[in-house]
Design an enzyme around this catalytic site. Structure first.
Site: not given
Ligand code: UT7
Length: 350
Positions: A116, A276, A306
């Site tokens: 990134c 970014h 992204n």
């Molecule tokens: O360029 C740098 C690259 N990356 C980033 O900048 C990523 C930075 N992080 C993020 O953007 C966020 O952490 C995410 C968007 C990736 C994830 O969001 P979050 O609010 O941190 O969600 P989480 O990983 O804590 O997951 C929460 C819940 C989980 O379910 P449970 O365990 O609470 O039942 C996940 O399994 O959301 C679930 N989940 C989804 N549900 C529907 C994870 N991905 C998805 C999805 N659709 N695509």
């Protein structure tokens, strides 16, 4: 000592649009979840077997070269940033040179592997080459084809919904005027190397974590970068999203402030911040922490997801084409991502 300015810029995004709703065909996700957590509405995917980071990068590069008012033969160095290269090696730099049909000039081509932050790292390298007098016209490209290497099952949904394909390019040129790149700042912290990584393809053989990746343990030379077990386990990127988010919002602000302090400028002097495009929530957090207004920040992650090394040059070019960046403006670019690596630059737009 010359300065370096962005003399031309261009971008290319593939025509295939995939909405959040389209992704629900492949995994358990929803438009509501994706929009709420990331701000993304849709993304573009390259056409397999017809498009690659090299072809998309070349499309963006042709526009940048033309807008800089030079011929492709006048490009005297290539820098290519990507995490999704056509080949493991050689890198996309030489492939781009061939795609642009400028192999006869035999110019150097450098590949950047900073994910990134790749575009900012590339910009900093180009700036130093120009300031040292070594080169006058450097083509810098950021391009990604994530769609070829993501897990579109529910197991991969936290990663795969975020990323999109595309390319952006700038042509950096030497200038004697007080304009162009004012400062660049690069950082990394390898403590977090595996927190956002694709490790199931390489020569580690389990060295970093002593896990069984299916490499044959023998003194005899020979092996493979990707074992059958790796493929069975899923040769996909892995991401600790919450950790990346928490680190990103701190480091974005820190590295932007570092650039302002170095140049004696204030955040109110920033005409356009292009972060970014990692997650709209990250950009909004950075905007709020820095007290910037809506018209001081440009985001387009809603349309493209992204696009990693391509996200900043695509957004920069779009903002410029929309008339949001003009001569004399102070433009700030900042990135954070896998490594962890992060960086910033301030540009007095020429
Ligand atoms: O360029 C740098 C690259 N990356 C980033 O900048 C990523 C930075 N992080 C993020 O953007 C966020 O952490 C995410 C968007 C990736 C994830 O969001 P979050 O609010 O941190 O969600 P989480 O990983 O804590 O997951 C929460 C819940 C989980 O379910 P449970 O365990 O609470 O039942 C996940 O399994 O959301 C679930 N989940 C989804 N549900 C529907 C994870 N991905 C998805 C999805 N659709 N695509």
């Amino acid at each position: 000592m010359p300065n370096s300015k962005i003399g031309g810029l261009g971008y290319y995004v593939p025509s295939n649009v995939y909405t959040n709703h389209d992704l629900t065909q492949y995994m358990d996700t929803s438009d509501e979840w994706i929009q709420e957590r990331t701000g993304i509405v849709e993304r573009r995917y390259a056409t397999k077997h017809k498009e690659t980071p090299t072809t998309m990068g070349a499309a963006a590069a042709r526009i940048a070269i033309e807008r800089a008012g030079i011929t492709k033969e006048e490009v005297d160095f290539i820098i290519f940033a990507t995490l999704s290269p056509d080949y493991f090696f050689p890198g996309c730099g030489v492939l781009l040179q061939r795609e642009l049909d400028i192999t006869k000039t035999e110019i150097g081509a450098l590949d950047i592997r900073n994910q990134c932050s790749g575009f900012i790292y590339g910009l900093s390298v180009a700036d130093q080459f120009i300031k040292s007098g070594m080169y006058n016209n450097i083509l810098l490209v950021g391009a990604e084809m994530h769609s070829m290497g993501l897990d579109y099952s529910t197991a991969g949904r936290n990663v795969s919904v975020i990323f999109g394909d595309g390319a952006g390019a700038v042509l950096l040129q030497a200038t004697d005027k007080e304009e162009g790149i004012l400062t660049t700042h690069l950082h990394s912290d390898g403590t977090y190397a595996e927190e956002l990584a694709m490790i199931n393809f390489g020569s580690h053989g389990g060295y970093h974590d002593d896990k069984d990746y299916g490499f044959s343990v023998t003194d005899k030379p020979g092996g493979t970068f990707v074992t059958t077990k790796m493929v069975e386990d899923g040769a996909y990127p892995q991401m600790n999203g919450q950790l990346v988010f928490k680190k990103a919002i701190v480091k974005f602000v820190e590295v932007i402030n570092e650039a302002l302090t170095k140049t004696g400028l204030e955040k109110s002097d920033i005409d356009m911040l292009i972060p970014h495009q990692a997650n709209l929530r990250i950009s909004q957090f950075v905007q709020k922490s820095m007290g910037l207004s809506d018209d001081q920040v440009y985001n387009n992650i809603q349309k493209y997801g992204n696009t990693t090394a391509a996200s900043i040059p695509i957004a920069l070019c779009e903002a410029w084409e929309a008339g949001k960046i003009n001569s004399g403006d102070l433009v700030c670019l900042a990135a954070f991502g896998s490594g962890f690596t992060w960086g910033s630059t301030l540009i007095r737009w020429a």
